[in-house]
Structure formats: C-alpha cells, structure tokens
Write a protein that holds these residues in place. Structure first.
Motif, PDB file in Angstrom:
ATOM      1  N   LEU A  15      25.102  -0.328  -8.790  1.00 28.17           N
ATOM      2  CA  LEU A  15      24.992   0.073 -10.195  1.00 28.17           C
ATOM      3  C   LEU A  15      23.605  -0.220 -10.753  1.00 28.17           C
ATOM      4  O   LEU A  15      23.028   0.583 -11.485  1.00 28.17           O
ATOM      5  N   GLU A  16      23.072  -1.389 -10.398  1.00 33.52           N
ATOM      6  CA  GLU A  16      21.705  -1.730 -10.831  1.00 33.52           C
ATOM      7  C   GLU A  16      20.705  -0.702 -10.333  1.00 33.52           C
ATOM      8  O   GLU A  16      19.818  -0.263 -11.059  1.00 33.52           O
ATOM      9  N   LEU A  17      20.862  -0.342  -9.057  1.00 35.35           N
ATOM     10  CA  LEU A  17      19.921   0.619  -8.457  1.00 35.35           C
ATOM     11  C   LEU A  17      20.071   1.999  -9.088  1.00 35.35           C
ATOM     12  O   LEU A  17      19.083   2.692  -9.324  1.00 35.35           O
ATOM     13  N   LEU A  18      21.308   2.377  -9.374  1.00 37.62           N
ATOM     14  CA  LEU A  18      21.523   3.678 -10.018  1.00 37.62           C
ATOM     15  C   LEU A  18      20.896   3.675 -11.407  1.00 37.62           C
ATOM     16  O   LEU A  18      20.334   4.678 -11.857  1.00 37.62           O
ATOM     17  N   ASP A  19      20.968   2.534 -12.067  1.00 35.26           N
ATOM     18  CA  ASP A  19      20.327   2.403 -13.368  1.00 35.26           C
ATOM     19  C   ASP A  19      18.816   2.612 -13.224  1.00 35.26           C
ATOM     20  O   ASP A  19      18.176   3.296 -14.016  1.00 35.26           O
ATOM     21  N   ARG A  20      18.283   2.022 -12.177  1.00 35.64           N
ATOM     22  CA  ARG A  20      16.847   2.122 -11.944  1.00 35.64           C
ATOM     23  C   ARG A  20      16.386   3.561 -11.708  1.00 35.64           C
ATOM     24  O   ARG A  20      15.280   3.929 -12.076  1.00 35.64           O
ATOM     25  N   VAL A  21      17.218   4.361 -11.073  1.00 35.70           N
ATOM     26  CA  VAL A  21      16.833   5.763 -10.843  1.00 35.70           C
ATOM     27  C   VAL A  21      17.402   6.681 -11.931  1.00 35.70           C
ATOM     28  O   VAL A  21      17.367   7.906 -11.797  1.00 35.70           O
ATOM     29  N   GLU A  24       0.837  -1.202   0.000  1.00 36.90           N
ATOM     30  CA  GLU A  24       0.000   0.000   0.000  1.00 36.90           C
ATOM     31  C   GLU A  24       0.878   1.261   0.000  1.00 36.90           C
ATOM     32  O   GLU A  24       1.970   1.273   0.582  1.00 36.90           O
ATOM     33  N   VAL A  25       0.381   2.306  -0.634  1.00 31.53           N
ATOM     34  CA  VAL A  25       1.095   3.586  -0.672  1.00 31.53           C
ATOM     35  C   VAL A  25       0.194   4.639  -0.035  1.00 31.53           C
ATOM     36  O   VAL A  25      -0.907   4.904  -0.507  1.00 31.53           O
ATOM     37  N   ALA A  30       7.372   4.730  -9.835  1.00 35.53           N
ATOM     38  CA  ALA A  30       7.811   3.417 -10.330  1.00 35.53           C
ATOM     39  C   ALA A  30       7.926   2.431  -9.168  1.00 35.53           C
ATOM     40  O   ALA A  30       7.505   1.271  -9.255  1.00 35.53           O
ATOM     41  N   LEU A  31       8.461   2.915  -8.080  1.00 32.94           N
ATOM     42  CA  LEU A  31       8.624   2.079  -6.893  1.00 32.94           C
ATOM     43  C   LEU A  31       7.254   1.628  -6.369  1.00 32.94           C
ATOM     44  O   LEU A  31       7.052   0.471  -5.989  1.00 32.94           O
TER      45      LEU A  31
END
Ligand code: ADP
Ligand code: MG
Length: 240
Positions: free
Chosen positions: A118-124, A28-29, A181-182
């Motif tokens: 790096l994956e997370l930086l890609d995501r943002v 939930e958000v 997105a999150l």
C-alpha cells in the motif's frame, strides 16, 4: 554498485555483446540508447541473469554474480526489473500483485507485505486502485504498478527496459515522473529508453550502444550536443 568486465554474450553464432566494460556507481542513473538490435536488452538481462553471459564478469554490490553457483534468487531480490510489457497477474488485485514476491520469498508475512504494498502504491500514485484488477487499469497505471511491484523487494538496483515504449503518449509522462522521483531518491538505475528528454534531464550518464559495444558515453549534455562517434551522430540525427 555494478562492475562489468569484458562481458560477452552470444546466441549460437550471433555475438550480441562484444566485450562490455561498464561501472555504475551507487545512486547513479545511466541511460542506454542505441539502435534496435544493438544489445541493450541483452545487457540489462545479463545484469539480473535472465541471460547467462557467455564470458566476462559482473559484480553487483561486491558480489560476483557470474561466479559459478551464485544464487540467482538472491540476486533477483536486489535487482528489480521493469519491462516494456508489464506482465501483471490478471487474476490478482493490484495490491496482491505488489505484495506477492515478498511473501513468496518468505521476506515478509502477508499482512506486512500488504501494508508495504500500500505504501508503494501510494508512492506511485495508485493507492486508490489497490483492490482493482489490472485489466481495469490504463497502460500507464499498469506500468506504475509494475514499478511498485519491483520495489517491493527493496532492490538496490533497478533496471528499466523501454518502460514507456508500449504506452500511449499521454501516459508516458506519469511513468517517467515516477522514475524521476526514484532517481532523485538515490536509486541506482539502468534505463533503456527512447525518451531523450528523460535521458537528458534525469540521467547522470548516457551510453550509446551499437553492434554489441558501448560506442560512446558521457554526460547527457555532452553526448546529445557534441556526439563524437559517427554512429552516435547518425543515431541522434534519426531520433531527435
Ligand atoms: P536491443 O534491446 O538493443 O534491441 P537485444 O539485446 O534485444 O537488442 O538483441 C540484440 C540481438 O540479439 C538481436 O539481433 C536479437 O535478435 C538477438 N537476440 C536477443 N535475444 C535472443 C535470444 N534469446 N536468442 C537469439 N537471439 C537473440
Ligand atoms: Mg530491447
């Protein structure tokens, strides 16, 4: 995912939270809105024990975090927080900023932590800035790094305290997009925000706080178009 019962927090004689009851479901958000000083930040800070509640209980994913002796560090690994000011380490690259916590807590060896960072930086949207230093980034970029850094611990809950309030208007959108997105990926989120558009479009529920209490709550559509409580009406009139 989060169950809060009769939560009270006082600073000296100032009763800032006056009996909060709140359940947040997995995925939930929830948007927290309300006037300055109503206790929104204090409520978020209690959920990851940056503040110790005066009384009441908070259960996160089945564990009572307000029980005596509960391990705060274990909680912080599961509840990520993003603040108005990004608090990045200026002497570390963006990559190191994001990789730091999993390494320090022994969750991941350095190499794996950096791969994950790096994956997370890609995501943002900031992979290209991995070796840059925070001072060379815009406010919006810094805040996206701060989100990646919070995600590096694989939290089950993310708390956002006015994440776009310190940003120039043109940078607000890029941060809200990352948060959206999150949310769509199913993260459980509590978001203190003045971005009513975001609350309306992305959040499942809006909570209006005033005087340390949740005065009104409901689906965004409902709260924004037919607020019931006079204080909600007055607040929305002033901000919308
Ligand atoms: P909001 O985020 O809704 O603006 P806060 O939770 O930051 O509200 O603050 C609610 C009230 O608690 C305010 O009156 C604030 O001055 C007070 N307060 C918050 N943190 C502290 C603290 N550490 N010590 C004393 N008073 C505090
Ligand atoms: Mg606040």
């Amino acid at each position: 995912m989060i169950r809060i019962r009769n939560l009270r927090k006082s600073f000296g004689r100032l009763a800032v939270l006056q009996g909060i009851d709140l359940d947040v479901a997995r995925g939930e958000v929830v948007a927290l809105i309300g006037p300055s000083g109503s206790g929104k930040s204090t409520l978020l800070r209690c959920v990851n024990l940056l503040e110790r509640p005066t009384s009441g209980s908070i259960v996160v994913d089945g564990q009572e975090i307000t029980a005596p002796g509960f391990d705060v560090n274990r909680l912080r690994q599961r509840v990520g927080m993003v603040f108005q000011h990004f608090n990045l380490f200026p002497h570390m690259t963006v990559l190191k900023n994001v990789a730091l916590a999993p390494v320090l807590t022994g969750r991941l060896p350095a190499r794996e932590a950096e791969e994950r960072a790096l994956e997370l930086l890609d995501r943002v949207g900031l992979k290209a800035k991995a070796s840059a230093y925070p001072n060379s980034l815009s406010g919006g970029q810094k805040q996206r790094v701060a989100i990646a850094r919070a995600l590096a611990m694989n939290p089950e809950v993310m708390l956002f305290d006015e994440p776009t309030s310190a940003l120039d208007p043109e940078m607000v959108k890029e941060v809200l997009e990352v948060m959206k997105a999150l949310a769509l990926e199913g993260m459980t989120m509590m978001v203190v925000t003045h971005e009513m558009g975001f609350a309306r479009e992305v959040c499942d529920r809006v909570l209006f706080m005033d005087g340390g209490q949740i005065v009104e709550q409901g689906e965004p559509q409902k709260v924004f178009s037919q607020p019931e409580h006079p204080r909600t009406v007055a607040f929305l009139k002033a901000v919308l």
